[in-house]
Design a protein around this motif. Sequence first.
Motif, short mmCIF file in Angstrom:
data_model
loop_
_atom_site.label_atom_id
_atom_site.label_comp_id
_atom_site.label_asym_id
_atom_site.label_seq_id
_atom_site.Cartn_x
_atom_site.Cartn_y
_atom_site.Cartn_z
N GLY A 129 0.83 -1.21 0.00
CA GLY A 129 0.00 0.00 0.00
C GLY A 129 0.85 1.25 0.00
N ALA A 130 0.38 2.24 0.78
CA ALA A 130 1.06 3.54 0.73
C ALA A 130 2.30 3.59 1.62
CB ALA A 130 0.09 4.65 1.14
N LEU A 131 2.48 2.57 2.47
CA LEU A 131 3.61 2.57 3.39
C LEU A 131 4.93 2.53 2.60
CD1 LEU A 131 4.66 2.31 6.35
CD2 LEU A 131 4.59 -0.17 6.01
N LEU A 132 5.77 3.55 2.82
CA LEU A 132 7.05 3.63 2.12
C LEU A 132 8.17 3.89 3.12
CD1 LEU A 132 6.11 5.77 -1.02
CD2 LEU A 132 6.71 3.34 -0.97
N THR A 133 9.27 3.20 2.90
CA THR A 133 10.37 3.37 3.83
C THR A 133 11.67 3.42 3.04
OG1 THR A 133 11.57 2.34 5.62
CG2 THR A 133 10.41 0.87 4.18
N THR A 134 12.69 3.99 3.65
CA THR A 134 14.00 3.96 3.01
C THR A 134 14.78 2.81 3.62
OG1 THR A 134 14.94 5.44 4.66
CG2 THR A 134 14.06 6.46 2.66
N PRO A 135 15.75 2.26 2.92
CA PRO A 135 16.54 1.16 3.46
C PRO A 135 17.18 1.51 4.80
CG PRO A 135 16.95 1.36 1.12
CD PRO A 135 16.06 2.49 1.49
N ILE A 136 17.63 2.77 4.94
CA ILE A 136 18.30 3.14 6.19
C ILE A 136 17.32 3.14 7.37
CG2 ILE A 136 18.13 5.66 5.80
CD1 ILE A 136 21.12 3.85 7.39
N GLN A 137 16.06 3.52 7.08
CA GLN A 137 15.03 3.46 8.14
C GLN A 137 14.79 2.04 8.58
OE1 GLN A 137 11.37 5.28 6.84
NE2 GLN A 137 12.28 7.33 6.78
N LEU A 138 14.76 1.16 7.58
CA LEU A 138 14.53 -0.25 7.88
C LEU A 138 15.68 -0.79 8.74
CD1 LEU A 138 12.23 -2.06 7.06
CD2 LEU A 138 13.48 -2.73 5.02
N ALA A 139 16.90 -0.39 8.41
CA ALA A 139 18.06 -0.84 9.18
C ALA A 139 18.00 -0.31 10.60
CB ALA A 139 19.34 -0.37 8.50
N ASN A 140 17.64 0.97 10.72
CA ASN A 140 17.56 1.59 12.04
C ASN A 140 16.47 0.93 12.89
OD1 ASN A 140 18.33 3.49 13.97
ND2 ASN A 140 16.61 4.83 13.40
N ALA A 141 15.32 0.65 12.27
CA ALA A 141 14.21 0.02 12.99
C ALA A 141 14.63 -1.37 13.46
CB ALA A 141 12.99 -0.06 12.09
N THR A 142 15.34 -2.09 12.62
CA THR A 142 15.82 -3.42 12.99
C THR A 142 16.78 -3.32 14.18
OG1 THR A 142 15.69 -4.00 10.65
CG2 THR A 142 16.84 -5.54 12.09
N ALA A 143 17.64 -2.29 14.15
CA ALA A 143 18.56 -2.09 15.27
C ALA A 143 17.80 -1.83 16.57
CB ALA A 143 19.50 -0.92 14.96
N ILE A 144 16.72 -1.08 16.50
CA ILE A 144 15.91 -0.81 17.70
C ILE A 144 15.33 -2.11 18.23
CG2 ILE A 144 13.91 0.42 18.62
CD1 ILE A 144 14.38 2.54 16.41
N LEU A 145 14.85 -2.93 17.28
CA LEU A 145 14.26 -4.20 17.65
C LEU A 145 15.31 -5.09 18.32
CD1 LEU A 145 11.85 -6.21 15.41
CD2 LEU A 145 13.69 -7.41 16.56
N VAL A 146 16.51 -5.12 17.72
CA VAL A 146 17.60 -5.94 18.24
C VAL A 146 17.98 -5.48 19.64
CG1 VAL A 146 20.05 -6.40 17.95
CG2 VAL A 146 18.52 -6.61 16.01
N ASN A 147 18.04 -4.15 19.82
CA ASN A 147 18.45 -3.59 21.11
C ASN A 147 17.32 -3.56 22.13
OD1 ASN A 147 21.03 -3.07 20.22
ND2 ASN A 147 20.51 -1.04 19.44
N GLU A 148 16.13 -3.97 21.70
CA GLU A 148 14.94 -3.97 22.56
C GLU A 148 14.65 -2.59 23.10
OE1 GLU A 148 15.00 -7.15 25.34
OE2 GLU A 148 15.44 -8.65 23.80
N GLY A 149 14.67 -1.61 22.23
CA GLY A 149 14.14 -0.32 22.63
C GLY A 149 15.09 0.86 22.58
N PHE A 150 16.37 0.63 22.41
CA PHE A 150 17.25 1.81 22.28
C PHE A 150 18.01 1.75 20.97
CE2 PHE A 150 20.24 -1.19 24.16
CZ PHE A 150 21.39 -0.94 23.45
N PHE A 151 18.55 2.88 20.60
CA PHE A 151 19.32 2.93 19.35
C PHE A 151 20.22 4.17 19.35
CE2 PHE A 151 17.24 6.35 16.85
CZ PHE A 151 16.18 6.62 17.68
#
Lengths: 359, 565
Positions: free
Chosen positions: B402-424
Amino acid sequence: MQTMKYYTNPIDYYLLSCICLLTILGIFVLYSGTDQNLMTLFKQISKLSIAFAMMYAISHIHYRVIDQMGLIFFVMSILTLLAVYFFGSSGKGAQRWLDLGIIKFQPSEIVKLTLPLALASWLSFRTDTIMNHFISLMILALPCLLIIIQPDLGTGILIGVTGLLMILIAGFPFYLIITGITLFVCASPIVWHYVLHDYQKMRIITFLNPGLDSMGGGYHIIQSKIAIGSGGLFGKGWLNGTQSHLSFLPEHATDFVFGIIGEEFGFIGAFSIILLIFLITQRILNLAMETADRYQKLVLCGLATNFFVCSVINIGMVIGVFPVVGIPLPLISYGGTHATILILSFGVVFAMIRASRSR
Amino acid sequence: MVLISNIHKQSNQYIVLIRNFFLILTLLLMTQCMRLQIFNYYYFNNLAQHNYLKTASIPATRGQITDRHGHILVDNQLNYSLKLTKKNRALANELFGIQSHQNYIPITHQQILKIKADEKLHDQFEIIFTKKRIYHYGKELFPVVGYGIYNGDVFNESTGIEKTYNKILEGQPGYLLNKVSAKGNQENTGKYISSIEGNTVKLTIDAQLQKTAYKALGNTKGSVIVLDPNNGEILALVSKPSLDSNNVLELYQSKHTLNHKDSPEFNRVTSGLISPGSTIKPFIALAALDHHIVTPNESIEDKGYLIVGNHKFHDWLKEGHGSVNLRKAIAVSCDTFFYVLAKKMGINLITDTLNEFGFGHQTHLDLPNESNGLVPTPTWKRENRASNWYTGDTIITTIGQGALLTTPIQLANATAILVNEGFFYDPHLLKTTVDHAGDEYQPIHVKKYIRPIAHEHYELVKRAMQDVITKPYGTGNYSFGPRPYSIAGKTGTTQVTSHHNIKPSGPLPKHLENHSLFIGFAPVKNPKVVIVTISENSQLNAATVSRKILDQYFRSLNADNEILY
């Protein structure tokens, strides 16, 4: 005995040392002014040496001989002025030079010496009649006009001022002075408005104030003021002038040599040179007051005035109080004719002193 | 006798008068000298110095750019150049075929010889030393360091690190004091202020890894980011197609296509907007767990579709996955499970969580032209599409379409937050700057927190992501065979055809092929790297690409005898 005493009389050492000091200082300044060109400097020094030798010789001539020869030299100088008018070679837009093959000289410089001598002879001889006063003015006006039409306004004014002061000292009737001034004041607006054409008026204005019109004159004055001002109290040091050595200061070996003095030796240097010039003038004038002989008195006054006014016009021009007219700084500026003539005139001065002291 | 003495007296009076007048003139001259030399000294001295002192600038050497280990990536080199003027431009074109609007054109030794041999040419051309920026990894690092061109002594930077850290790299020019005469002759005074060399920029990039990542992507359009979640350092950043930073002319020809989507100058990592596809599912799952929409053990029966209103939403697996709970739903990338979640959650809870994970916002990466991305909301849809928000919109958002659009760097950053369980940490490329004295300065990066989510939720999602790789039914399983490190991840596929409403028939044209995405982190315990790989319009599987890159990364780590598990 009388003759012996006459020849052994000491010359005025105070005056001589002042002149020598100024000359020596002048050589140092000129070394800087010629951008350390030794050949040019040697030329000048050799000319000065010859002139000093001639000065020594002249100082021993009896003043009566000078009195008589003066008239002859005057007539000859007038003839050379006329010759310049017809055959003279141009330098910087004016006919000032006369080339005789062996030597090349400026007759207008010679008049600086011959006119005071001739005028003194006439003024000491003449009786107090209106006709004679008129003749005095004529003697003055003839070389003045010849020089001004060269055109060399500076020298013309210089000789004019010298002559007028001599005529004044010799005794010019007060009513004639008043009449003269009145006539000049009344006549000039009439001449200005009804006789002269516009281009002539313009020419006179630019003649009197070159800075107004010509970019060249303005540039010269600005640069020489910068040169002098940037010297400060003690100057930038001998040979360290930036304005002169980087060619911003024009004519820095001749007419604008005072700029180097101001820039490299500062206010101390400029003050000393002006003071020396004043001391030399004052000494000659004091000696003129001492002597009882009318001819001697007039010659001394004439030559002193000539020297002083020449210096003042030159320095005044360089420091920006007078308009730019081509007049050298006595004893310092590079140039053969004016230096030689000046030193010869000092020889005449010493001759007069010798004569007055032999009494 | 009386008469004579009278005249004598009168004359002397005049002489005194004249003498005094001369004294006044003397004082006038002295006063003027004093005025110029003492009172106005500073004014005139300043004018005199302005007359003769001119300053010439000494250009500063531009700083180097190195990778995290100090390998030089960007350097300077001295070159011969031809100075082109209006006069000789046509001649240069005729002789050497040089067509350029630049004022300085590098020339070869042969060309120099040709010019030197001919006296006429020698008069026409001026050959000068020029500086050239040398990019040792020109193609691989183009999206990171960008490029710049020397025009004479002036460096014109245009993109990348060269632009972002221009102030650090450029240094301070020095000045040479020259004496100038009225005729314009210059002479060195020997006085100067020396230039200060530009600082070296040490990047977080690992040159070897960057090279591997660049190779792994092959000729496919796409991007790779390898990020250290523990500090936000980017180890590799690839955007393809790429340019060679050294190839100035080629750059200039493509100049007008800057930011065009297929231009090699277009940096896909920061500006390329893509649909995240199934890689968004771990974040949706976290949102659902956090808002108690679903419990870990709750399972649904997936028949391969979900009917909402009168619309039937299909799973990517036509026959459905059978009974799936959340952990399995992530592992098999079950769409239907997330359709159900979407229906229960509503769009607001989803967008809240996505925003917290940094979707729809710039990551403050130190590269220019970063895009915002887009997390669609009902308000956004009303304003931009003039349409109401339907449950269908929510449903396709949960599977990253759908309309959801992201940049690769956002995706990487979000994954890092997930990995760190809340911080980045903000992802960044600058590790340290090194000044000319050799002192290193490290920028401070703030540890940032998002709204806390319970540890067990993170744990569950991470386990599910590990299942993606390890479980035989995991979507990433076939890409990752036996390997000496543990990894968790999530695959994604975005269907280009659905955007274009073209039914597939036969082999798809290249530009309509699906995008393949992979997000992952390794090792699973104490992750060292987060990887995001996107392969656009290609059969090339992003997970396979990631695997090649991670293999290289851990191989080089192993060489350093580090523990991997």
